[in-house]
Design an enzyme around this catalytic site. Structure first.
Site, PDB file in Angstrom:
ATOM      1  N   MET A 192       0.804  -1.227   0.000  1.00  0.00           N
ATOM      2  CA  MET A 192       0.000   0.000   0.000  1.00  0.00           C
ATOM      3  C   MET A 192       0.833   1.272   0.000  1.00  0.00           C
ATOM      4  SD  MET A 192      -3.206  -1.099   2.411  1.00  0.00           S
ATOM      5  CE  MET A 192      -2.608  -0.011   3.634  1.00  0.00           C
ATOM      6  N   LYS A 193       2.111   1.138   0.304  1.00  0.00           N
ATOM      7  CA  LYS A 193       2.932   2.341   0.422  1.00  0.00           C
ATOM      8  C   LYS A 193       3.232   2.935  -0.963  1.00  0.00           C
ATOM      9  CE  LYS A 193       3.494   2.193   4.953  1.00  0.00           C
ATOM     10  NZ  LYS A 193       2.402   1.514   5.680  1.00  0.00           N
TER      11      LYS A 193
END
Ligand SMILES: *Cc1c(COP(=O)(O)O)cnc(C)c1O
Length: 373
Positions: A192-193
């Site tokens: 998700m980063k």
């Protein structure tokens, strides 16, 4: 229209599918390379990634880890932070920040935040005791903390400074890059980063050789060679496959951050006056892991947007000191955080968002507050 069921989000918060055909073939090629050499753990791609991240952050050493949480745990343990020690961190973060301190055996102490959602240096100062060993600021939402003040506080009080830069890959403060300030700095590259693996990954950077050596032991059960264990630890290694994917994605990360910054600029123009938008301070370069607004009637706004097919998130609705795991168990100061946590809302802003998605989102936020679209 009441009762109308949206089957699919019109504007998803995130889309982790690999849809770009160029990127897809690059990543498949990277995976095939690992299949060819077969060194599935600690393979050559991991070493190459470490060299590249050390170089990028201006550090002597980087040590890859299995996740950002592993990275934090290893960093704290390598710095010999443990039972009897206190670590001052922020009230508003993903719980991994506090958990890493607690699992290392130390006590997290929670400081208040400023309106930029980052730790308040004055609050940090007020929480220092004889037991304080380190400050662990989180560059929340991809905006860096006030590192000049935090560095001064750490120096004046003989404390270690460890950056939780999980959300801030490539962010800058006073022209200096995230990860270049602390004695140690930790990144997460989970899927998700902004700079993301296809799964879990993390990395620690430092200039100290002694810390690098300890980190390498801590990464694999406290071992210094195939058989000898010098201290208890867990298995915190990064998969070679993730390292290979990250090396490819490193080449694309600048463009991706540029798009996120453009999205932020668009929202800033369209939404100011309706909600409080994030502000980039002079000399800073924010990477917008999330574009987090502060909104009146936040819960109604969230519901309204949800009904229009716009997915939003509250990161995070429960302050760390208010989690059942920590409530009432440690020193904490979080008056401003308590107010802000009721108003924060992350709206879709990823690099994959279309122009239409951005406009649609901005228009509906303006409409909710009675403005023209
Ligand atoms: C994502 C994140 C972590 C944890 O990283 P993982 O790779 O998910 O273990 C820690 N701190 C912050 C601020 C994060 O956003």
């Amino acid at each position: 229209m009441k009762g109308f069921v949206i089957m699919e989000k019109k504007v998803p918060f995130l889309d982790l599918r690999v849809t770009d055909s160029d990127e897809r073939s690059e990543l498949l090629e990277a995976v095939a390379g690992v299949f060819d050499h077969g060194r599935m753990i600690m393979g050559p791609e991991m070493g190459e990634l470490e060299r590249r991240i050390a170089e990028r952050t201006g550090r002597r050493y980087a040590v890859a880890a299995g996740s950002g949480t592993d990275a934090l745990f290893m960093a704290l343990s390598a710095a010999e932070i443990g039972p009897g020690d206190e670590v001052i961190t922020t009230s508003l973060s993903w719980i991994a920040t506090a958990n890493a301190v607690a699992v290392a055996g130390a006590k997290p102490v929670f400081a208040d935040i400023n309106d930029d959602l980052n730790i308040d240096p004055e609050s940090v100062r007020s929480l220092i005791t004889d037991r304080t060993k380190a400050i662990l600021p989180v560059h929340y939402t991809g905006k860096m903390c006030r590192m000049d003040e935090l560095t001064a506080i750490a120096q004046e009080n003989g404390l270690l400074l460890i950056e939780d830069a999980a959300q801030a890959f490539d962010a800058k403060y006073g022209g200096r890059i995230a990860g270049s300030f602390g004695d140690l700095a930790c990144f997460s590259m989970n899927a998700m980063k902004v700079f993301a693996a296809c799964g879990e990954a993390g990395i620690i950077v430092t200039d100290r050789e002694d810390l690098r050596d300890r980190l390498e032991a801590l990464r694999y059960n406290g071992t210094v060679n195939r058989e000898e264990c010098i201290e208890p630890s867990l298995n915190c290694r990064m998969d070679t496959l993730q390292a290979a994917i990250l090396l490819k994605r490193l080449e694309r990360v600048d463009g991706l951050i540029r798009r996120r910054r453009e999205n932020a600029r668009f929202y800033n123009e369209r939404l100011s006056g309706f909600v409080d938008c994030p502000v980039e301070d002079e000399g800073c370069y924010d990477v917008y892991y999330t574009y987090t607004i502060r909104a009146q009637k936040r819960d109604q706004l969230k519901e309204y947007l949800e009904a229009k097919g716009i997915e939003t998130k509250i990161q995070h609705p429960i302050l760390m000191p208010q989690q059942p795991a920590y409530r009432g168990k440690t020193a904490a100061r979080f008056e401003n955080a308590r107010k802000l946590v009721e108003r924060i809302l992350c709206i879709p802003s990823s690099e994959k968002l279309s122009r239409e998605g951005l406009e649609y989102t901005a228009d509906h936020i303006r409409k909710f507050y009675g403005g023209a679209a």
